[in-house]
Design a protein around this motif. Structure first.
Motif, PDB file in Angstrom:
ATOM      1  N   GLN A 128       2.428  13.827   5.983  1.00 34.21           N
ATOM      2  CA  GLN A 128       2.944  13.851   7.344  1.00 34.21           C
ATOM      3  C   GLN A 128       3.645  12.533   7.637  1.00 34.21           C
ATOM      4  O   GLN A 128       3.133  11.455   7.305  1.00 34.21           O
ATOM      5  N   ALA A 129       4.810  12.626   8.246  1.00 23.85           N
ATOM      6  CA  ALA A 129       5.554  11.422   8.603  1.00 23.85           C
ATOM      7  C   ALA A 129       4.861  10.720   9.759  1.00 23.85           C
ATOM      8  O   ALA A 129       4.252  11.354  10.617  1.00 23.85           O
ATOM      9  N   GLY A 130       4.968   9.421   9.789  1.00 25.17           N
ATOM     10  CA  GLY A 130       4.371   8.649  10.865  1.00 25.17           C
ATOM     11  C   GLY A 130       5.179   8.763  12.144  1.00 25.17           C
ATOM     12  O   GLY A 130       6.182   9.479  12.224  1.00 25.17           O
ATOM     13  N   LEU A 131       4.750   8.016  13.135  1.00 23.24           N
ATOM     14  CA  LEU A 131       5.402   8.060  14.442  1.00 23.24           C
ATOM     15  C   LEU A 131       6.867   7.660  14.343  1.00 23.24           C
ATOM     16  O   LEU A 131       7.721   8.221  15.003  1.00 23.24           O
ATOM     17  N   PHE A 132       7.161   6.678  13.498  1.00 26.94           N
ATOM     18  CA  PHE A 132       8.524   6.196  13.370  1.00 26.94           C
ATOM     19  C   PHE A 132       9.165   6.649  12.061  1.00 26.94           C
ATOM     20  O   PHE A 132      10.146   6.064  11.610  1.00 26.94           O
ATOM     21  N   GLY A 133       8.625   7.687  11.455  1.00 32.57           N
ATOM     22  CA  GLY A 133       9.128   8.163  10.174  1.00 32.57           C
ATOM     23  C   GLY A 133      10.584   8.577  10.226  1.00 32.57           C
ATOM     24  O   GLY A 133      11.355   8.269   9.313  1.00 32.57           O
ATOM     25  N   LEU A 134      10.996   9.272  11.273  1.00 36.19           N
ATOM     26  CA  LEU A 134      12.385   9.713  11.383  1.00 36.19           C
ATOM     27  C   LEU A 134      13.315   8.520  11.539  1.00 36.19           C
ATOM     28  O   LEU A 134      14.374   8.463  10.916  1.00 36.19           O
ATOM     29  N   LEU A 135      12.920   7.550  12.344  1.00 37.53           N
ATOM     30  CA  LEU A 135      13.757   6.366  12.522  1.00 37.53           C
ATOM     31  C   LEU A 135      13.916   5.602  11.212  1.00 37.53           C
ATOM     32  O   LEU A 135      15.010   5.144  10.879  1.00 37.53           O
ATOM     33  N   ASP A 136      12.819   5.480  10.469  1.00 33.37           N
ATOM     34  CA  ASP A 136      12.894   4.810   9.171  1.00 33.37           C
ATOM     35  C   ASP A 136      13.797   5.579   8.210  1.00 33.37           C
ATOM     36  O   ASP A 136      14.586   4.989   7.473  1.00 33.37           O
ATOM     37  N   HIS A 137      13.684   6.887   8.225  1.00 30.94           N
ATOM     38  CA  HIS A 137      14.515   7.733   7.365  1.00 30.94           C
ATOM     39  C   HIS A 137      15.996   7.564   7.712  1.00 30.94           C
ATOM     40  O   HIS A 137      16.847   7.425   6.822  1.00 30.94           O
ATOM     41  N   LEU A 138      16.324   7.561   8.998  1.00 27.64           N
ATOM     42  CA  LEU A 138      17.719   7.407   9.421  1.00 27.64           C
ATOM     43  C   LEU A 138      18.257   6.026   9.057  1.00 27.64           C
ATOM     44  O   LEU A 138      19.422   5.884   8.686  1.00 27.64           O
ATOM     45  N   LYS A 139      17.408   4.998   9.148  1.00 26.14           N
ATOM     46  CA  LYS A 139      17.838   3.651   8.750  1.00 26.14           C
ATOM     47  C   LYS A 139      18.137   3.591   7.262  1.00 26.14           C
ATOM     48  O   LYS A 139      19.107   2.971   6.834  1.00 26.14           O
ATOM     49  N   ARG A 140      17.295   4.259   6.454  1.00 23.31           N
ATOM     50  CA  ARG A 140      17.541   4.284   5.016  1.00 23.31           C
ATOM     51  C   ARG A 140      18.829   5.028   4.686  1.00 23.31           C
ATOM     52  O   ARG A 140      19.595   4.624   3.817  1.00 23.31           O
ATOM     53  N   LEU A 141      19.082   6.135   5.401  1.00 25.29           N
ATOM     54  CA  LEU A 141      20.332   6.871   5.188  1.00 25.29           C
ATOM     55  C   LEU A 141      21.536   6.010   5.533  1.00 25.29           C
ATOM     56  O   LEU A 141      22.532   5.995   4.806  1.00 25.29           O
ATOM     57  N   SER A 142      21.458   5.292   6.646  1.00 29.67           N
ATOM     58  CA  SER A 142      22.568   4.434   7.054  1.00 29.67           C
ATOM     59  C   SER A 142      22.807   3.337   6.035  1.00 29.67           C
ATOM     60  O   SER A 142      23.957   2.997   5.729  1.00 29.67           O
ATOM     61  N   ALA A 143      21.735   2.771   5.516  1.00 31.63           N
ATOM     62  CA  ALA A 143      21.869   1.693   4.527  1.00 31.63           C
ATOM     63  C   ALA A 143      22.511   2.190   3.240  1.00 31.63           C
ATOM     64  O   ALA A 143      23.230   1.447   2.563  1.00 31.63           O
ATOM     65  N   CYS A 144      22.292   3.454   2.894  1.00 30.46           N
ATOM     66  CA  CYS A 144      22.847   4.027   1.658  1.00 30.46           C
ATOM     67  C   CYS A 144      24.257   4.573   1.847  1.00 30.46           C
ATOM     68  O   CYS A 144      24.868   5.030   0.891  1.00 30.46           O
ATOM     69  N   GLY A 145      24.753   4.562   3.082  1.00 33.74           N
ATOM     70  CA  GLY A 145      26.090   5.092   3.343  1.00 33.74           C
ATOM     71  C   GLY A 145      26.073   6.563   3.685  1.00 33.74           C
ATOM     72  O   GLY A 145      26.536   7.382   2.900  1.00 33.74           O
ATOM     73  N   ASP A 146      25.519   6.905   4.840  1.00 31.35           N
ATOM     74  CA  ASP A 146      25.420   8.294   5.283  1.00 31.35           C
ATOM     75  C   ASP A 146      26.818   8.892   5.453  1.00 31.35           C
ATOM     76  O   ASP A 146      27.639   8.358   6.194  1.00 31.35           O
ATOM     77  N   PRO A 147      27.128   9.988   4.763  1.00 31.63           N
ATOM     78  CA  PRO A 147      28.476  10.569   4.863  1.00 31.63           C
ATOM     79  C   PRO A 147      28.794  11.089   6.265  1.00 31.63           C
ATOM     80  O   PRO A 147      29.956  11.100   6.668  1.00 31.63           O
TER      81      PRO A 147
END
Length: 87
Positions: A3-22
């Motif tokens: 289960q993702a934590g409270l800020f799991g989605l925010l962390d996921h979106l930050k990782r996507l942005s860092a990798c160059g989200d298309p």
């Protein structure tokens, strides 16, 4: 399944942005607000005089369709039935 934590989605979106989200790149390249007058005219929204729920933003409804056609690509010809079903 973990289960993702409270800020799991925010962390996921930050990782996507860092990798160059298309999708972010597409948002910087394409000015979707240029489509707003055409989409609003095609959807023929009322003026809201009767009340009720406000209509969905036409650009917000258009972006997923645009992204689907852009990233998945349509490998059929525009005259095929599968192409019109994808739109």
């Amino acid at each position: 399944m973990r289960q993702a934590g409270l800020f799991g989605l925010l962390d996921h979106l930050k990782r996507l942005s860092a990798c160059g989200d298309p999708l972010e790149e597409l948002g910087r390249i394409v000015d979707f607000d240029l489509f707003r007058p055409t989409l609003a005219g095609a959807l023929a929204y009322g003026d809201g005089a009767k009340g009720g729920r406000p209509p969905y933003d036409p650009v917000a409804m258009f972006k997923p369709n645009f992204d689907t056609l852009t990233f998945r690509g349509v490998k059929k010809s525009p005259n095929s039935a599968d192409f019109s079903a994808a739109i």
